[in-house]
Structures are given as structure tokens and as C-alpha cells.
Design an enzyme around this catalytic site. Structure first.
Site, mmCIF file in Angstrom:
data_model
loop_
_atom_site.group_PDB
_atom_site.id
_atom_site.type_symbol
_atom_site.label_atom_id
_atom_site.label_comp_id
_atom_site.label_asym_id
_atom_site.label_seq_id
_atom_site.Cartn_x
_atom_site.Cartn_y
_atom_site.Cartn_z
ATOM 1 N N SER A 80 14.347 -15.818 84.830
ATOM 2 C CA SER A 80 13.772 -16.013 83.499
ATOM 3 C C SER A 80 14.292 -14.904 82.590
ATOM 4 O O SER A 80 15.105 -14.083 82.999
ATOM 5 C CB SER A 80 12.256 -16.042 83.552
ATOM 6 O OG SER A 80 11.788 -14.772 83.913
ATOM 7 N N LYS A 111 15.646 -21.339 71.424
ATOM 8 C CA LYS A 111 14.960 -21.364 72.716
ATOM 9 C C LYS A 111 14.102 -22.624 72.727
ATOM 10 O O LYS A 111 13.100 -22.727 72.013
ATOM 11 C CB LYS A 111 14.097 -20.111 72.864
ATOM 12 C CG LYS A 111 13.449 -19.984 74.223
ATOM 13 C CD LYS A 111 12.854 -18.590 74.369
ATOM 14 C CE LYS A 111 12.229 -18.361 75.715
ATOM 15 N NZ LYS A 111 11.245 -19.341 76.123
ATOM 16 N N GLU A 166 17.097 -27.409 79.780
ATOM 17 C CA GLU A 166 15.679 -27.467 79.442
ATOM 18 C C GLU A 166 15.287 -28.906 79.145
ATOM 19 O O GLU A 166 15.858 -29.535 78.248
ATOM 20 C CB GLU A 166 15.433 -26.581 78.211
ATOM 21 C CG GLU A 166 13.994 -26.266 77.934
ATOM 22 C CD GLU A 166 13.481 -25.050 78.719
ATOM 23 O OE1 GLU A 166 14.174 -24.559 79.633
ATOM 24 O OE2 GLU A 166 12.356 -24.610 78.415
ATOM 25 N N LYS A 306 10.730 -14.192 70.832
ATOM 26 C CA LYS A 306 9.684 -15.212 70.669
ATOM 27 C C LYS A 306 9.140 -15.191 69.249
ATOM 28 O O LYS A 306 8.761 -14.119 68.750
ATOM 29 C CB LYS A 306 8.540 -14.933 71.649
ATOM 30 C CG LYS A 306 8.972 -14.999 73.111
ATOM 31 C CD LYS A 306 8.809 -16.378 73.671
ATOM 32 C CE LYS A 306 7.585 -16.396 74.551
ATOM 33 N NZ LYS A 306 7.346 -17.678 75.162
HETATM 34 S S1 IVH Z 1 19.127 -19.039 79.141
HETATM 35 C C1 IVH Z 1 19.104 -16.430 83.111
HETATM 36 N N1 IVH Z 1 18.957 -20.494 76.976
HETATM 37 O O1 IVH Z 1 13.557 -20.097 78.389
HETATM 38 C C2 IVH Z 1 18.693 -16.926 81.789
HETATM 39 N N2 IVH Z 1 17.041 -20.350 78.370
HETATM 40 O O2 IVH Z 1 12.164 -17.531 78.903
HETATM 41 C C3 IVH Z 1 18.825 -18.375 81.676
HETATM 42 N N3 IVH Z 1 15.141 -21.665 77.599
HETATM 43 O O3 IVH Z 1 13.459 -20.274 81.857
HETATM 44 C C4 IVH Z 1 18.075 -18.928 80.529
HETATM 45 N N4 IVH Z 1 16.106 -22.490 75.808
HETATM 46 O O4 IVH Z 1 13.751 -22.415 80.638
HETATM 47 C C5 IVH Z 1 18.314 -20.033 78.063
HETATM 48 N N5 IVH Z 1 18.960 -21.759 75.037
HETATM 49 C C6 IVH Z 1 18.323 -21.329 76.126
HETATM 50 C C7 IVH Z 1 17.005 -21.688 76.421
HETATM 51 C C8 IVH Z 1 16.388 -21.174 77.557
HETATM 52 C C9 IVH Z 1 15.010 -22.468 76.538
HETATM 53 C C10 IVH Z 1 14.073 -21.386 78.582
HETATM 54 C C11 IVH Z 1 14.498 -21.422 80.014
HETATM 55 C C12 IVH Z 1 14.089 -20.117 80.614
HETATM 56 C C13 IVH Z 1 13.136 -19.590 79.618
HETATM 57 C C14 IVH Z 1 13.180 -18.079 79.653
#
Ligand code: IVH
Length: 662
Positions: A80, A111, A166, A306
Site C-alpha cells: 500500500s 487516486k 483499481e 489524500k
Molecule cells: S499505485 C505500491 N496508483 O491506493 C503502490 N494506487 O493507498 C501501488 N490506488 O492499494 C499503488 N489509485 O489500491 C496506485 N493511481 C493509483 C491508484 C492507487 C488508487 C489505490 C491502490 C492502493 C491504494 C494505496
């Protein structure tokens, strides 16, 4: 053309149009033409079952029913992200990164507020999809993911790889789903993320197929075939394979550019057709990522920003009072409707009298409201500058709005309540609670039906439910013979719900699900609980003096005893159902506390397993606790466990303990 070739050609064509529609958002043919092709393919496949394929577009409608989802170990852990909430924290990320790397290039992405999944393809064919779980072990939800139209079942090239993305539900589909659920008198989803998660964990993939889920892919996790050097190159390769990839917002080189992007997107998020809860910043160069490395749970090369919860200002027109099932009076703010985080809001909770006094909330005030993860928003503060002298100071009511009985507020308690056990508002709330899923789990009786049954005088107390007839139910508005029969069956089935559920269902003040289970396990029968004395009850795990007093006084009330007697005569089981015992008893005598959301089990499921293995589950961490089972977003219980030095287990470790991971 041979039939086999024809089928294959049709599949290819349909796949292409699905791609245009669901990935590119740029269809070239009409829905009617598309449906026509699909129908043709279905007919051919039906006539020639020898050419069936799991990856045919016709398989997107679901069909398989899973009793539980098998665990999947991720080849590469799905980590995460570290969270930041302000510009200073983002600056710190840049300072850290730039210390190690000159000229770093950072990609900014939205995100997406959904849930992370890993998709695996072998030689271009979708073979497995899993939830993130605890990052190491997730759940196999392949069949459900197959129904998500923007997930290609076959790629445009025969490569093998695992990608991460996602899954989300867009705002319009979420509204539509909740509107339907409201009509069906089903509980609403609090937000699109919960709706997406609930839909993906459906046991019946046909249900998932109807839920209009979508996906953005944002990473190549591992692949023997494609080896991008940068994140942007990776996204490009993924798009060329047919994936719906995340659209980066910007490429930045330093913290100075970030401030305006954050501010801009804090507004722009509302224009999106799906929820975004922040921005993700990630280093572009994959070799640089390796240099930066990882902490135990998060990469050092990426961070999430966030957004603050959305707040809106609106006029508080009035303060009204709702009566809950235990008689507790909850004040509510009646608001001039505003759009807040995607839904129209016209009411907010004011919790209790003290809350209103502390914030000095007056009728006619302009107030700021926000949603705190729930459907019902709350009032954050009063805009005092806007007062013009016409505002009316708050006055707490002194008699029940439903029955007129004088209200009581005990010393040291925040709640004011109506002591009249026969208060009609309370009875209806209690009936609603009694049939709810965690209580007697009687399906089909929504709020409106219950209110009507009560109004018609057919149901005065919970025991009266058991004498309802099909005719009585069928004669109600918007109800037929069949639904009447279903409800009567559901009521009959609930007779065997067992003591724990029944104790919870009775709605005894302060007795939650966990307490009810503990008491049921300790006493075994309703008769024993009725006779239980105060001191004795205080010794039950999880039961303190307030709860014990509440239980004792509940059973001192003749009216309550009468209802229990009526339930008994109606054939409702008053005995505790021992969980079936395993042979191994691998957790014999061990006490567990659960905190956070487990990746693959609900709390009830985990509790059942622990009890089956001879252990027990309590709700607070004490020195007597043997293990704390920690899920995602754990609460303060994890901190307490750390302080007391009590071992904490992840779901995977726990499963090893009970021998399920071998
Ligand atoms: S990168 C190792 N990119 O946010 C990192 N995550 O708080 C890989 N998420 O568990 C994650 N949009 O489910 C990444 N553009 C995005 C994202 C994203 C949503 C979610 C993802 C992750 C969580 C982390």
C-alpha cells in the site's frame, strides 16, 4: 467458413467492440448491433458446446456460485502507499527522494477510490484475478472479475504478465444501484467504494455481472515478456495490450509544482464520473525506484496525497428528534438540500444534546457539513459570522415526540431517552432491529412494511411477527402472495437463530452483537440469562457494570418477560447453539481480539472459525488476550496490543496457526 472459425471471428469482433466501448469509451456501432452479434455468438456456442471457452465474451454474464473464495498468494506483494495530508508532507517526500536521486521525475495520477486487484494473464489469456487482501495473500475472485467489461479476457498480444489496478463503481451506477436498493428496501451502500467491494465479493457472479464495475490498471507487477524502463512506458505497453490504463495528470520535478495541482484537483475531483480520494505521486524511472526501495509496507518511491473530506455550507432550517429502538432520542439537523460528495443531503446528525450545546448550533444558522464515511453526514461547525439575530437558541425537548412520555437523561450519560416501553416509535425501530441481518436475519421486511404492520395493529411486539399469515402480508401494498409466503418462511426459519442472535435482537440497551454472543456462550439458555445476577454478569468477558445493570433491569420488566414467553410459545429457540467443534481444537483456550477488516473473512466468519477451533473472541484487549488478529485499517486495539506486548497476527499467520495455509 467452418463453424469453429466463425465462432472465433465473432468473438474477436465482439472483443474489439467491447474494447472500444468499455476501454476507449468510443463505440463505433450501436448497442442494438452489438447485442445482435452477441446473440448470434450465444446461439452458435449453444449449438456447438464442443467449442465452448471460458474466455468467450458470452461468459461475462456470470453464473458460477462460490461458497468461499480461495486464498491466492501474490507473486509480488501488493503494497500500500504512505499517506500524506498536506503540502508539507509532500515536500518531505521530495526532499527524501531528491537526496538519493538527482533530477527525479515524478508522475502524478488520480487516486481511484475503489479496491486493488491483481490480474494474471498467461500467453494473453486472463487466468486469475485476486483481491489485495493483506498484500501478501488475497482472495481468488476470478469469476467475478470476468464479468467486468473493461477487463480484457484476452489481450491483443499473447504475453504473460500480472498487472495491478483499481476496481471501482462510477458515481452514476452507484446512484442507480442505491436507488434500486431503496425501492427494494435493502440496506444502502455508504459510498461507491463499499458498493464496488460488496459487488466484487459476491458469491454469485451473476450478481456481480449486474453491478457495472469498471477498472483502471496502473502497474505491471511482473512479466517475463514485457520489461518497461519507466512507469509511463509501462502504461503505454499496457494500453497497447488492450487494458484500460490510468491517465496520469502531470509529470513534475519538484515540490513547487505540486501545490497548485493538489488545489486544482481538490475541485476537479467532483467533475469526474468516478470517485477519486486523492492523488498518487510515483517516481517514473523503474531503476530509480529500486534504489529508493521499500519500507516494510510501502514503497519509498511513491506516496499518496489524500484530499480533505468535502465540506459544504448550508442553512439549518430546523432541529428534529428521532426516537431509536431503545428509546434514545437523536436530534437531527433539517437542512436546505446541498450536493455533498456526490449525493443530495438534506439531513445531518447532531448526535445528542451536548453536541449541539458545545457547538452552539441554533435554528436558522449557516453550518458546515461533511460526510464521515457514513451515509448520514454531520455538522462540523457553525458559520457564526452569518448570524443576524434571527437564529433561535436550541432547546432540548422534554417529552417524547412519538408518545409524549417525559424524557429521562441519567447523570453522566450523553443520551436522553423515552422510558415508555410501549412507545410506538420505539416499537417500530425495535422491530426493524429484530429482523435485521445480524439479529434474526428475516429477509423481506423493510422499514415501510414494518411501520404499516404496526400501524394496522397486526404487530405490537416482536413476538407477534410469528403469527403473521400469508394473507395478511399479501394484502399489503406492493406485496403479493409470493413475497408474503417468502416472508412467512423467513420468519419461521428465524426460530432457530439461537440464543446469541435472539439476545441481540431483543434490543437490550448496550447489548451489542459481541456481548450477546459472550452471554449466550456463558449461560447457554434464556432461562439462565433471566436468572443471572448483577455480580455474576459483571464477570462475563466484555460485560461491564453498565451493561450488567441494563440486562438485569431488562429482565425485571414484566412486559419484557411476557414477550419472551410469547416467543417461546411461538417456538423460538431459547438455547445457545454451540459452534461445531473441530477435531484439532488448534486454538484451545486461546482468547482473540479482532481489529480492522480482514482480507478474506467477515468478523462473523473469523469468530466462528476461532470458536470451532476451541478459542474465544472478546472485544477488548487486556492482559488476558492471547492474540490480536489485525486486518486492514486496524483501530486502537492494535496500539493497545503493542503496548501490552500481545502478539499480533495477520490473517495469513492466523491461518497458519490453525493449519489452513498448508
Ligand atoms: S499505485 C505500491 N496508483 O491506493 C503502490 N494506487 O493507498 C501501488 N490506488 O492499494 C499503488 N489509485 O489500491 C496506485 N493511481 C493509483 C491508484 C492507487 C488508487 C489505490 C491502490 C492502493 C491504494 C494505496
Amino acid at each position: 467458413m467452418e463453424i469453429r472459425e466463425k465462432i472465433e471471428a465473432l468473438r474477436k469482433e465482439i472483443e474489439y467492440h467491447e474494447y472500444l466501448y468499455y476501454v476507449k469509451d468510443a463505440p463505433e456501432i450501436s448497442d442494438v448491433e452489438f447485442d445482435h452479434m452477441m446473440k448470434e455468438l450465444e446461439e452458435l456456442e449453444q449449438a456447438h458446446p464442443e467449442y465452448a471457452s471460458e474466455n468467450s465474451p458470452t461468459k461475462r454474464v456470470g453464473g458460477s456460485v462460490a461458497t468461499e473464495f480461495a486464498p491466492v498468494e501474490h507473486a509480488v506483494p501488493l503494497l500500500s502507499l504512505g499517506n500524506t495530508y498536506n503540502i508539507e508532507e509532500i515536500e518531505a517526500f521530495f526532499v527524501r527522494t531528491q537526496k538519493q536521486i538527482d533530477n527525479v521525475e515524478v508522475i502524478v495520477e488520480p487516486k481511484i477510490d475503489g479496491l486493488s486487484v491483481a490480474l494474471t494473464y498467461e500467453k494473453g489469456v486472463f487466468v486469475q484475478g485476486a483481491t489485495r487482501g493483506d498484500g501478501f495473500v488475497g482472495e481468488d475472485v476470478t469469476e467475478n472479475l470476468r464479468t467486468v467489461r473493461s477487463i480484457p479476457l484476452r489481450l491483443l498480444k499473447p504475453v504473460s504478465l500480472t498487472v495491478r489496478g483499481e476496481v471501482y463503481m462510477d458515481k452514476a451506477s452507484f446512484q442507480e444501484l442505491n436507488a434500486q436498493r431503496e425501492r427494494d428496501e435493502l440496506p444502502l451502500f455508504a459510498n461507491p467504494r463499499n458498493a464496488a467491494a460488496g459487488s466484487l465479493r459476491q458469491q454469485d457472479s451473476k450478481v456481480t455481472a449486474q453491478r457495472k464495475l469498471s477498472i483502471f490498471i496502473f502497474n505491471v507487477e511482473t512479466s517475463p515478456d514485457i520489461t518497461p524502463k519507466t512507469h509511463l512506458e509501462g502504461l503505454k505497453m499496457l494500453a497497447e495490450l488492450g487494458f484500460k490504463t490510468i491517465q496520469p495528470i502531470a509529470t513534475v520535478k519538484g515540490a513547487d509544482e505540486i501545490n497548485s495541482i493538489c488545489r486544482l484537483w481538490n475541485e476537479k475531483r467532483y467533475e469526474q464520473t468516478y470517485d477519486i480520494d486523492g492523488l498518487v505521486l510515483k517516481v517514473n524511472d523503474l531503476a530509480q525506484r529500486e534504489i529508493l526501495g521499500y519500507t516494510a509496507k510501502t514503497p519509498r518511491w511513491a506516496v499518496a496525497y489524500k484530499f480533505p473530506a468535502e465540506q459544504k455550507e448550508t442553512l439549518l432550517r430546523d432541529i428534529t428528534f428521532q426516537v431509536g429502538r431503545t428509546g434514545v432520542i437523536t436530534p437531527a439537523a433539517e437542512l436546505e438540500s446541498v450536493f455533498l460528495a456526490g449525493t443530495k443531503v438534506s439531513r445531518a446528525t447532531l448526535h445528542n444534546e451536548d453536541f449541539i450545546r458545545e457547538k452552539d448550533i441554533r435554528i436558522g444558522d449557516h453550518v458546515l457539513i461533511q460526510k464521515a464515511g457514513e451515509i448520514i453526514p454531520e455538522v462540523v461547525s457553525v458559520v457564526k459570522e452569518k448570524r443576524d439575530g434571527t437564529q433561535k437558541p436550541f432547546e432540548m425537548i422534554t417529552s417524547c415526540p412519538a408518545c409524549g412520555t417525559a424524557l429521562i437523561r441519567e447523570e453522566g450519560q450523553a443520551a436522553t431517552y423515552c422510558p415508555n416501553a410501549e412507545c410506538p416509535a420505539q416499537t417500530v425501530r425495535l422491530l426493524i432491529h429484530f429482523v435485521s441481518r445480524d439479529a434474526m436475519d428475516i429477509n423481506g421486511l423493510g422499514e415501510q412494511v414494518i411501520a404499516r404492520l404496526h400501524q394496522l395493529g397486526l404487530v405490537h411486539d416482536v413476538a407477534d411477527l410469528y403469527s403473521l399469515t400469508v394473507e395478511q402480508l399479501a394484502s399489503m401494498e406492493r406485496m403479493g402472495e409470493k413475497s408474503g409466503q417468502n416472508i412467512v418462511n423467513a420468519i419461521a426459519n428465524s426460530r432457530n437463530a439461537g440464543l446469541a442472535r435472539l439476545l441481540y435482537a431483543l434490543g437490550i440497551r448496550h447489548v451489542g452483537k459481541g456481548t450477546a454472543s459472550a452471554i449466550a456462550a456463558q449461560y447457554g439458555s434464556m432461562d439462565a440469562v433471566i436468572k443471572a445476577e448483577f455480580e455474576e454478569l459483571c464477570n462475563v468477558e466484555d460485560v461491564g457494570e453498565i451493561i450488567a445493570r441494563s440486562i438485569v433491569s431488562y429482565f425485571l420488566e414484566p412486559r419484557n418477560l411476557e414477550v419472551i414467553e410469547k416467543l417461546r410459545i411461538a417456538g423460538v429457540s431459547m438455547l445457545h447453539q454451540q459452534a461445531e467443534k473441530s477435531e484439532r481444537q488448534s486454538l484451545s483456550g486461546k482468547t482473540f481480539v479482532l481489529t480492522g477488516t480482514l482480507p478474506s473473512y467477515t468478523r462473523e466468519e473469523a469468530t466462528k472459525i476461532i470458536e470451532r477451533e476451541g478459542g474465544k473472541v472478546t472485544s477488548s484487549v487486556t492482559k488476558k488476550t492471547d492474540y490480536v488478529l489485525v486486518g486492514e485499517q486496524p483501530g486502537s486495539k492494535a496500539e493497545k496490543a503493542q503496548k501490552l506486548g500481545i502478539p499480533m497476527l495477520t490473517e495469513a499467520e492466523w491461518k497458519t496457526l490453525i493449519g489452513e495455509n498448508t
